[in-house]
Design a protein around this motif. Structure first.
Motif, PDB file in Angstrom:
ATOM      1  N   THR A 113      41.852  99.235   5.841  1.00  0.00           N
ATOM      2  CA  THR A 113      42.990  98.832   5.022  1.00  0.00           C
ATOM      3  C   THR A 113      43.037  97.316   4.890  1.00  0.00           C
ATOM      4  N   ALA A 114      42.805  96.609   5.989  1.00  0.00           N
ATOM      5  CA  ALA A 114      42.798  95.139   5.942  1.00  0.00           C
ATOM      6  C   ALA A 114      41.690  94.628   5.030  1.00  0.00           C
ATOM      7  N   VAL A 115      40.512  95.218   5.115  1.00  0.00           N
ATOM      8  CA  VAL A 115      39.393  94.801   4.266  1.00  0.00           C
ATOM      9  C   VAL A 115      39.717  95.039   2.792  1.00  0.00           C
ATOM     10  N   THR A 116      40.287  96.192   2.491  1.00  0.00           N
ATOM     11  CA  THR A 116      40.602  96.526   1.098  1.00  0.00           C
ATOM     12  C   THR A 116      41.683  95.618   0.536  1.00  0.00           C
ATOM     13  N   ILE A 117      42.722  95.349   1.314  1.00  0.00           N
ATOM     14  CA  ILE A 117      43.775  94.431   0.869  1.00  0.00           C
ATOM     15  C   ILE A 117      43.188  93.037   0.629  1.00  0.00           C
ATOM     16  N   GLY A 118      42.347  92.588   1.554  1.00  0.00           N
ATOM     17  CA  GLY A 118      41.719  91.279   1.391  1.00  0.00           C
ATOM     18  C   GLY A 118      40.858  91.205   0.141  1.00  0.00           C
ATOM     19  N   TYR A 119      40.175  92.298  -0.172  1.00  0.00           N
ATOM     20  CA  TYR A 119      39.306  92.339  -1.347  1.00  0.00           C
ATOM     21  C   TYR A 119      40.132  92.195  -2.635  1.00  0.00           C
ATOM     22  N   VAL A 120      41.236  92.931  -2.726  1.00  0.00           N
ATOM     23  CA  VAL A 120      42.075  92.867  -3.925  1.00  0.00           C
ATOM     24  C   VAL A 120      42.739  91.494  -4.047  1.00  0.00           C
ATOM     25  N   ILE A 121      43.228  90.953  -2.944  1.00  0.00           N
ATOM     26  CA  ILE A 121      43.869  89.632  -2.984  1.00  0.00           C
ATOM     27  C   ILE A 121      42.862  88.561  -3.398  1.00  0.00           C
ATOM     28  N   ARG A 122      41.650  88.642  -2.902  1.00  0.00           N
ATOM     29  CA  ARG A 122      40.615  87.662  -3.270  1.00  0.00           C
ATOM     30  C   ARG A 122      40.373  87.671  -4.778  1.00  0.00           C
ATOM     31  N   TYR A 123      40.274  88.851  -5.341  1.00  0.00           N
ATOM     32  CA  TYR A 123      40.093  88.949  -6.796  1.00  0.00           C
ATOM     33  C   TYR A 123      41.328  88.418  -7.522  1.00  0.00           C
ATOM     34  N   ALA A 124      42.520  88.753  -7.016  1.00  0.00           N
ATOM     35  CA  ALA A 124      43.756  88.323  -7.670  1.00  0.00           C
ATOM     36  C   ALA A 124      43.870  86.808  -7.698  1.00  0.00           C
ATOM     37  N   VAL A 125      43.557  86.145  -6.599  1.00  0.00           N
ATOM     38  CA  VAL A 125      43.604  84.680  -6.541  1.00  0.00           C
ATOM     39  C   VAL A 125      42.617  84.081  -7.529  1.00  0.00           C
ATOM     40  N   ARG A 126      41.445  84.664  -7.608  1.00  0.00           N
ATOM     41  CA  ARG A 126      40.416  84.154  -8.518  1.00  0.00           C
ATOM     42  C   ARG A 126      40.858  84.263  -9.974  1.00  0.00           C
ATOM     43  N   VAL A 127      41.495  85.372 -10.322  1.00  0.00           N
ATOM     44  CA  VAL A 127      41.941  85.565 -11.697  1.00  0.00           C
ATOM     45  C   VAL A 127      43.093  84.625 -12.041  1.00  0.00           C
ATOM     46  N   ARG A 128      44.012  84.415 -11.104  1.00  0.00           N
ATOM     47  CA  ARG A 128      45.134  83.527 -11.397  1.00  0.00           C
ATOM     48  C   ARG A 128      44.669  82.082 -11.568  1.00  0.00           C
ATOM     49  N   GLU A 129      43.669  81.687 -10.795  1.00  0.00           N
ATOM     50  CA  GLU A 129      43.145  80.323 -10.917  1.00  0.00           C
ATOM     51  C   GLU A 129      42.316  80.148 -12.179  1.00  0.00           C
ATOM     52  N   ASN A 130      41.627  81.213 -12.593  1.00  0.00           N
ATOM     53  CA  ASN A 130      40.781  81.139 -13.783  1.00  0.00           C
ATOM     54  C   ASN A 130      40.856  82.473 -14.525  1.00  0.00           C
ATOM     55  N   PRO A 131      41.795  82.623 -15.460  1.00  0.00           N
ATOM     56  CA  PRO A 131      41.970  83.897 -16.174  1.00  0.00           C
ATOM     57  C   PRO A 131      40.714  84.368 -16.896  1.00  0.00           C
ATOM     58  N   ASP A 132      39.804  83.461 -17.206  1.00  0.00           N
ATOM     59  CA  ASP A 132      38.575  83.865 -17.888  1.00  0.00           C
ATOM     60  C   ASP A 132      37.698  84.752 -17.007  1.00  0.00           C
ATOM     61  N   ARG A 133      37.957  84.777 -15.705  1.00  0.00           N
ATOM     62  CA  ARG A 133      37.158  85.586 -14.783  1.00  0.00           C
ATOM     63  C   ARG A 133      37.713  87.004 -14.626  1.00  0.00           C
ATOM     64  N   SER A 134      38.731  87.310 -15.398  1.00  0.00           N
ATOM     65  CA  SER A 134      39.314  88.656 -15.345  1.00  0.00           C
ATOM     66  C   SER A 134      38.298  89.685 -15.825  1.00  0.00           C
ATOM     67  N   LEU A 135      38.153  90.772 -15.103  1.00  0.00           N
ATOM     68  CA  LEU A 135      37.248  91.849 -15.494  1.00  0.00           C
ATOM     69  C   LEU A 135      37.881  92.779 -16.524  1.00  0.00           C
ATOM     70  N   SER A 136      39.191  92.835 -16.535  1.00  0.00           N
ATOM     71  CA  SER A 136      39.883  93.737 -17.468  1.00  0.00           C
ATOM     72  C   SER A 136      40.306  93.043 -18.749  1.00  0.00           C
ATOM     73  N   GLY A 137      40.411  91.702 -18.698  1.00  0.00           N
ATOM     74  CA  GLY A 137      40.913  90.979 -19.850  1.00  0.00           C
ATOM     75  C   GLY A 137      42.421  91.154 -19.986  1.00  0.00           C
ATOM     76  N   PHE A 138      42.976  90.623 -21.057  1.00  0.00           N
ATOM     77  CA  PHE A 138      44.423  90.664 -21.258  1.00  0.00           C
ATOM     78  C   PHE A 138      44.729  91.230 -22.637  1.00  0.00           C
ATOM     79  N   LEU A 139      45.705  92.114 -22.689  1.00  0.00           N
ATOM     80  CA  LEU A 139      46.153  92.669 -23.954  1.00  0.00           C
ATOM     81  C   LEU A 139      47.161  91.724 -24.605  1.00  0.00           C
ATOM     82  N   PRO A 140      47.381  91.849 -25.909  1.00  0.00           N
ATOM     83  CA  PRO A 140      48.400  91.016 -26.562  1.00  0.00           C
ATOM     84  C   PRO A 140      49.743  91.148 -25.860  1.00  0.00           C
ATOM     85  N   GLY A 141      50.333  90.033 -25.489  1.00  0.00           N
ATOM     86  CA  GLY A 141      51.622  90.024 -24.820  1.00  0.00           C
ATOM     87  C   GLY A 141      51.538  89.983 -23.312  1.00  0.00           C
TER      88      GLY A 141
END
Length: 510
Positions: free
Chosen positions: A239-267
């Motif tokens: 559980t700790a590893v999985t939470i850390g994995y998601v948080i790591r990705y989340a921090v990366r996306v917030r710092e650089n939205p271009d690194r989002s794997l899902s992209g962003f929909l209008p709005g």
């Protein structure tokens, strides 16, 4: 509840396009398996092991035997397989199973009733609105602290997953979690990972999940509490590893939205914290119900754990005086009483409470029937006397391997089975009668086999497209399934390695 095939029906979907393939249900798969095993029983030679005083097969004693079953007898076994799977009785002298014989219960009537009872309990709890509102309040309270929000929601989902198989119920939380994550500068993949992986990792590391650990333990003829220490340690680490994995990705996306794997929909980039809205406050009733739920599951854990063995490390330790050693009949009674208690506390009234309990049992009839059908397959194998022959063939594959390697083998062999039989209950009931005796040959605790089996089932259900939790989740989040796979595959590799290490360590440790 630990897989899509084991919980309440998924939200209604549009009928599939004409000619489009849809994966068959667990009931259909097991019906096909029943026919296939019945046909193979004509080709597989019957055989038997000598048994010790406890009924376990003795390694090296396999021998061929003659079968006195006629074709009519075999047809009768096929016809009665669901009945025998529910309440077939095994004759002590001949070993044959039938509904009108005298001996010990071989069918899964106890587990069947337990599944219906816990289904009734969970449905009554959800009908109070306490669990939904409690999770909603937690998410809103942490809305300004992104990493803490992700960790908090995932931890709650994982805890619910490990104790009661919380999985498909998460589909109702996308409308709440997605706006919150977008308001914090994350993308839709963060919300998807938080929900799917949070609950999924809890189910993978089920400690007392009745739909995974419970059914498998019953089929392996061990206590629900056996092996709970190893599973609890796995739950904490994974559980700790999985939470850390998601948080790591989340921090990366917030710092650089271009690194989002899902992209962003209008709005998506226009959300703010106010968009999510504030859920209503918890009432005194909701708090009381949540406390009752915590007490019921805590008592269940207390009642099934073999405390003397868990605390001393000695499997043969004399039970302490306070140990209850409860099994499925008493647990079924516990959850039926608890369902009534929650309904009375919530002031449902007699008619509403009765209707909710009946509806809850009805919602869980599918996994209950899956267990019965799977048990019926083992009855066919037992009566045609091919179970030991199959066991002997696998014994030849694993003989000479170390206990650690054997545990990893059990995990690996169950991966394709988990894909073919997405129902954890059906998979466990079908596989355990073969795999559990193998543990005796390898000198490994049967609890390790249960842990390796459920880890395989849980790992597959994090990504396979045959589960409503995964495919329904990515659809609700409006992200592509291919993008989700790209996001999750590094974590799957990490979890794969950790699981192999844990089951190997558990085999050596026990």
């Amino acid at each position: 509840m630990s897989s899509a095939a084991d919980t309440k029906p998924a939200p209604e979907e549009e009928p599939p396009a004409k000619g489009k393939f849809t994966f068959p249900s667990a009931l259909t798969i097991l019906a096909v398996v029943t026919l296939a095993v019945w046909a193979l029983a004509f080709l597989i030679p019957p055989g038997a092991y000598d048994r010790d005083a406890e009924g376990a097969p003795v390694q090296g004693t396999y021998h061929r035997v003659d079968s006195d079953q006629s074709f009519v007898d075999r047809l009768n076994d096929l016809f009665l397989s669901p009945v025998n799977g529910l309440y077939g009785v095994q004759d002590a002298k001949t070993g044959e199973v039938g509904p009108d014989l005298a001996g010990e219960l071989y069918g899964s009537a106890g587990v069947f009733l337990f599944v219906l009872a816990i289904g009734a309990f969970i449905t009554v709890v959800f009908a109070t609105g306490a669990l939904d509102r409690g999770i909603g309040r937690l998410a809103h309270r942490l809305r300004d602290r992104g990493a803490l929000l992700i960790a908090g929601v995932m931890l709650v989902f994982s805890l619910l997953g490990t104790v009661e198989g919380f999985a498909e119920e998460t589909l109702g939380f996308y409308g709440l979690i997605i706006p919150l994550m977008l308001a914090l500068g994350y993308d839709r993949m963060v919300a998807t990972g938080t929900i799917i992986l949070g609950a999924g990792i809890g189910v993978l590391c089920s400690t007392v999940n009745p739909f995974a650990t419970g059914v498998a333990s019953s089929a392996a003829d061990i206590s629900l509490g056996d092996g709970i220490v190893l599973r609890a340690i796995m739950w904490v680490v994974l559980t700790a590893v999985t939470i850390g994995y998601v948080i790591r990705y989340a921090v990366r996306v917030r710092e650089n939205p271009d690194r989002s794997l899902s992209g962003f929909l209008p709005g998506d980039r226009e959300h703010n914290a106010a968009d999510a809205g504030e859920p209503p406050e918890l009432t005194g009733l909701h708090r009381t119900v949540l406390v009752l739920v915590a007490l019921v599951f805590s008592f269940m854990i207390f009642s099934v754990v073999p405390w003397s063995s868990a605390l001393t490390g000695d499997a043969d330790a004399t039970p302490y005086g306070f140990e209850l050693g409860w099994s499925f009949p008493r647990l079924a009674a516990l959850f039926l009483v608890a369902a009534v208690l929650v309904g009375v506390v919530a002031r449902f009234g007699e008619q509403r409470l009765s209707a909710t309990i009946i509806q809850g049992a009805a919602d869980f009839i599918s996994p209950a029937l899956v267990i019965v059908l799977a048990r019926g397959v083992t009855v066919i194998m037992n009566n045609s006397r091919i179970t030991d022959t199959v066991l002997h063939s696998i014994e030849g594959v694993v003989s000479g391997t170390s206990s650690a390697l054997f545990a990893v083998f059990v995990f690996l062999v169950n991966l394709p089975l988990a894909f073919l039989i997405p129902s954890t209950s059906g998979h466990a009931t079908l596989a355990m009668p073969i795999l559990a005796p193998l543990a005796d040959f390898a000198g490994v605790s049967r609890a390790v086999v249960v842990t390796a089996w459920q880890a395989a089932s849980g790992w597959m259900n994090l990504w396979v497209p045959t589960t409503a939790v995964t495919i329904g989740g990515v659809a609700l989040a409006k992200i592509g399934y291919d993008k989700y796979l790209r996001f999750v595959w590094p974590l799957l590799a990490i979890l794969f390695a950790l699981i192999c290490g844990f089951v190997a360590l558990g085999a050596v440790w026990t």
